[in-house]
Write a protein that holds these residues in place. Structure first.
Motif, short mmCIF file in Angstrom:
data_model
loop_
_atom_site.label_atom_id
_atom_site.label_comp_id
_atom_site.label_asym_id
_atom_site.label_seq_id
_atom_site.Cartn_x
_atom_site.Cartn_y
_atom_site.Cartn_z
N PHE A 1 0.83 -1.21 0.00
CA PHE A 1 0.00 0.00 0.00
C PHE A 1 0.86 1.26 0.00
O PHE A 1 0.44 2.29 -0.54
CB PHE A 1 -1.03 -0.03 1.14
CG PHE A 1 -2.23 -0.85 0.74
CD1 PHE A 1 -3.18 -0.35 -0.15
CD2 PHE A 1 -2.39 -2.15 1.19
CE1 PHE A 1 -4.26 -1.12 -0.57
CE2 PHE A 1 -3.48 -2.92 0.78
CZ PHE A 1 -4.42 -2.41 -0.10
N TYR B 1 -2.80 5.86 -6.11
CA TYR B 1 -4.13 5.64 -5.54
C TYR B 1 -5.08 6.75 -6.00
O TYR B 1 -4.75 7.92 -5.95
CB TYR B 1 -4.03 5.64 -4.00
CG TYR B 1 -5.09 4.79 -3.34
CD1 TYR B 1 -5.07 3.42 -3.41
CD2 TYR B 1 -6.14 5.39 -2.63
CE1 TYR B 1 -6.05 2.64 -2.80
CE2 TYR B 1 -7.12 4.62 -2.01
CZ TYR B 1 -7.05 3.24 -2.11
OH TYR B 1 -8.02 2.48 -1.50
N TYR C 1 -10.72 3.29 10.33
CA TYR C 1 -9.62 2.33 10.48
C TYR C 1 -9.22 1.77 9.12
O TYR C 1 -10.07 1.46 8.29
CB TYR C 1 -9.99 1.18 11.43
CG TYR C 1 -8.76 0.39 11.77
CD1 TYR C 1 -7.79 0.91 12.63
CD2 TYR C 1 -8.50 -0.84 11.17
CE1 TYR C 1 -6.61 0.23 12.89
CE2 TYR C 1 -7.32 -1.53 11.43
CZ TYR C 1 -6.39 -0.99 12.29
OH TYR C 1 -5.21 -1.65 12.54
N ALA C 2 -7.89 1.61 8.89
CA ALA C 2 -7.35 1.28 7.56
C ALA C 2 -7.84 2.37 6.60
O ALA C 2 -8.39 2.10 5.54
CB ALA C 2 -7.80 -0.12 7.11
N CYS C 3 -7.60 3.60 7.04
CA CYS C 3 -8.24 4.78 6.43
C CYS C 3 -7.81 5.07 5.00
O CYS C 3 -8.53 5.74 4.27
CB CYS C 3 -8.00 6.01 7.29
SG CYS C 3 -6.24 6.39 7.52
N VAL D 1 -11.59 7.91 2.49
CA VAL D 1 -12.91 7.84 1.85
C VAL D 1 -14.04 7.97 2.89
O VAL D 1 -14.99 8.73 2.71
CB VAL D 1 -13.05 6.51 1.07
CG1 VAL D 1 -14.49 6.20 0.73
CG2 VAL D 1 -12.21 6.56 -0.21
N ASP E 1 -3.76 3.82 9.84
CA ASP E 1 -3.41 2.95 8.71
C ASP E 1 -1.97 2.46 8.93
O ASP E 1 -1.16 3.18 9.51
CB ASP E 1 -3.52 3.71 7.39
CG ASP E 1 -3.65 2.76 6.20
OD1 ASP E 1 -4.75 2.68 5.62
OD2 ASP E 1 -2.66 2.08 5.86
N ILE E 2 -1.66 1.26 8.43
CA ILE E 2 -0.28 0.77 8.58
C ILE E 2 0.65 1.40 7.54
O ILE E 2 1.86 1.31 7.68
CB ILE E 2 -0.15 -0.77 8.45
CG1 ILE E 2 -0.93 -1.29 7.27
CG2 ILE E 2 -0.44 -1.47 9.73
CD1 ILE E 2 -0.47 -2.65 6.84
N ASP F 1 -1.26 0.01 14.02
CA ASP F 1 -1.88 -1.28 13.76
C ASP F 1 -2.53 -1.75 15.06
O ASP F 1 -1.85 -2.09 16.02
CB ASP F 1 -0.81 -2.27 13.30
CG ASP F 1 -1.39 -3.60 12.89
OD1 ASP F 1 -2.62 -3.75 12.90
OD2 ASP F 1 -0.60 -4.50 12.56
N CYS G 1 -13.36 0.41 5.74
CA CYS G 1 -13.87 0.39 4.37
C CYS G 1 -12.80 -0.22 3.45
O CYS G 1 -11.71 0.34 3.32
CB CYS G 1 -14.22 1.81 3.93
SG CYS G 1 -14.86 1.91 2.26
N ALA G 2 -13.12 -1.34 2.86
CA ALA G 2 -12.25 -2.02 1.88
C ALA G 2 -10.92 -2.49 2.48
O ALA G 2 -9.97 -2.74 1.74
CB ALA G 2 -12.01 -1.13 0.67
N PHE H 1 -7.00 -8.18 6.19
CA PHE H 1 -6.57 -8.49 7.55
C PHE H 1 -6.33 -9.99 7.72
O PHE H 1 -7.08 -10.80 7.21
CB PHE H 1 -7.61 -8.03 8.58
CG PHE H 1 -7.86 -6.55 8.60
CD1 PHE H 1 -6.97 -5.65 8.02
CD2 PHE H 1 -9.00 -6.04 9.22
CE1 PHE H 1 -7.20 -4.28 8.05
CE2 PHE H 1 -9.24 -4.68 9.25
CZ PHE H 1 -8.34 -3.80 8.66
C1 LIG Z 1 -8.01 -0.99 -0.17
S1 LIG Z 1 -7.33 0.13 0.95
C2 LIG Z 1 -8.77 0.97 1.56
C3 LIG Z 1 -8.46 2.37 2.04
C4 LIG Z 1 -9.67 3.23 2.38
N1 LIG Z 1 -10.37 2.76 3.55
C5 LIG Z 1 -10.60 3.34 1.19
O1 LIG Z 1 -11.75 2.90 1.29
O2 LIG Z 1 -10.17 3.88 0.16
C6 LIG Z 1 -6.88 -0.90 2.33
C7 LIG Z 1 -6.08 -0.17 3.41
O3 LIG Z 1 -5.89 -1.05 4.53
C8 LIG Z 1 -4.64 -0.74 5.13
N2 LIG Z 1 -4.29 -1.86 6.02
C9 LIG Z 1 -4.01 -3.14 5.68
N3 LIG Z 1 -3.77 -3.88 6.79
C10 LIG Z 1 -3.91 -3.05 7.86
C11 LIG Z 1 -3.79 -3.22 9.28
N4 LIG Z 1 -3.48 -4.38 9.84
N5 LIG Z 1 -4.03 -2.13 10.07
C12 LIG Z 1 -4.32 -0.92 9.53
N6 LIG Z 1 -4.43 -0.71 8.19
C13 LIG Z 1 -4.24 -1.76 7.38
C14 LIG Z 1 -3.74 -0.55 3.91
O4 LIG Z 1 -2.55 0.11 4.21
C15 LIG Z 1 -4.68 0.25 2.97
O5 LIG Z 1 -4.52 1.64 3.13
#
Ligand SMILES: C[S@@+](CC[C@H](N)C(=O)[O-])C[C@H]1O[C@@H](n2cnc3c(N)ncnc32)[C@H](O)[C@@H]1O
Length: 250
Positions: free
Chosen positions: A12, A19, A58-60, A64, A80-81, A108, A132-133, A138
């Motif tokens: 990512f 992106y 979360y996982a922002c 979005v 986000d990681i 994380d 979201c997404a 995970f």
């Molecule tokens: C497909 S993107 C979605 C981003 C955003 N939520 C969106 O809808 O556009 C997935 C996101 O999950 C994050 N991610 C993956 N594993 C994670 C974890 N264990 N903790 C936090 N973020 C994580 C990735 O870095 C990435 O930014």
């Protein structure tokens, strides 16, 4: 951080540079935004609910959820990681005009031990936490639900936006990639993300099980109005977005 989570972080970080630059990515983000916005009443968000309320994105990624629902909350935090995703989130947040700007940090909540920077009270008692997404990226989705529920206030809600099962598509992608690399070498302009996907989507029964196991009640589940199109490494695919909500006991 596990090897799988590290692979997500790296992928990512690299993806961040492109992106939301492609028309299909912009259409997907617009679809998430529209679908989230039309669910404000379903989530109990009203013009009066914003006073002192907290949103966790979360996982922002680039934000979005924050853009779609942020106007209903006073305090908005992203995690986000990926450092590069967090940079993009904070750059967009710097343009926002509210009293308190959204802030995202690298972290994380799913690893053991959790990121020390997320220990403070600022990272607890959220009214709504949304993934979201991110859920299909995970390692242990059931555990992820539990970790997020710990961050809700009593009576707070968890919303997961993800996709119905897409196993065939992931298998097809992996096979095509192997063929392509064998015959032509990698060539398509979108990075291969299949190694960042742990679970190829979820159905309603699985989501309900995760939520029940984490003690959530008032389970609700519905689908987007239309399928979502994506142009991945090996071609165009369609997936169905779902919305799953549940409430922590008051
Ligand atoms: C497909 S993107 C979605 C981003 C955003 N939520 C969106 O809808 O556009 C997935 C996101 O999950 C994050 N991610 C993956 N594993 C994670 C974890 N264990 N903790 C936090 N973020 C994580 C990735 O870095 C990435 O930014």
């Amino acid at each position: 951080m596990s090897a799988f989570t590290e692979a997500n972080r790296k992928a990512f970080d690299e993806l961040a540079t492109i992106y939301n630059t492609k028309p299909w990515q912009q259409a997907l983000s617009a679809q998430f935004t529209k679908e989230l916005h039309t669910r404000r009443a379903w989530l109990g968000l009203t013009a009066n609910s914003s006073e002192g309320s907290k949103l966790l994105d979360y996982a922002c990624g680039t934000g979005v959820v924050t853009k779609a629902l942020g106007a209903d909350f006073t305090t908005i935090r992203g995690i986000d990681i990926s450092e590069k995703m967090v940079e993009l989130y904070n750059a967009a947040a710097a343009q926002s005009s509210g009293d308190e700007r959204p802030v995202a940090v690298v972290g994380d909540l799913l690893s053991t031990p959790h990121s020390a920077s997320l220990a403070g009270s600022e990272w607890r008692d959220f009214d709504l936490a949304v993934i979201c997404a991110g859920f299909h990226h995970f390692e242990s989705p059931g555990e992820a639900v539990q970790r997020l529920v710990e961050r809700l206030r009593p009576g707070g809600q968890l919303l997961i936006v993800d996709f119905l099962p897409f196993d065939d598509e992931v298998d097809r992608e992996r096979k095509l990639r192997e063929q392509m690399e064998h015959t032509h070498g990698p060539g398509h302009d979108f990075p291969d993300m299949t190694h960042t996907i742990k679970h190829s989507g979820f159905n309603e029964a699985q989501m309900s099980e995760f939520y029940t196991a984490a003690g959530l009640t008032d389970f609700g589940f519905n689908l987007a109005a239309e399928a979502s199109s994506m142009e991945l490494k090996n071609g165009k695919v369609e997936r169905w977005m779902f919305f799953a909500k549940g409430r922590k006991a008051a």
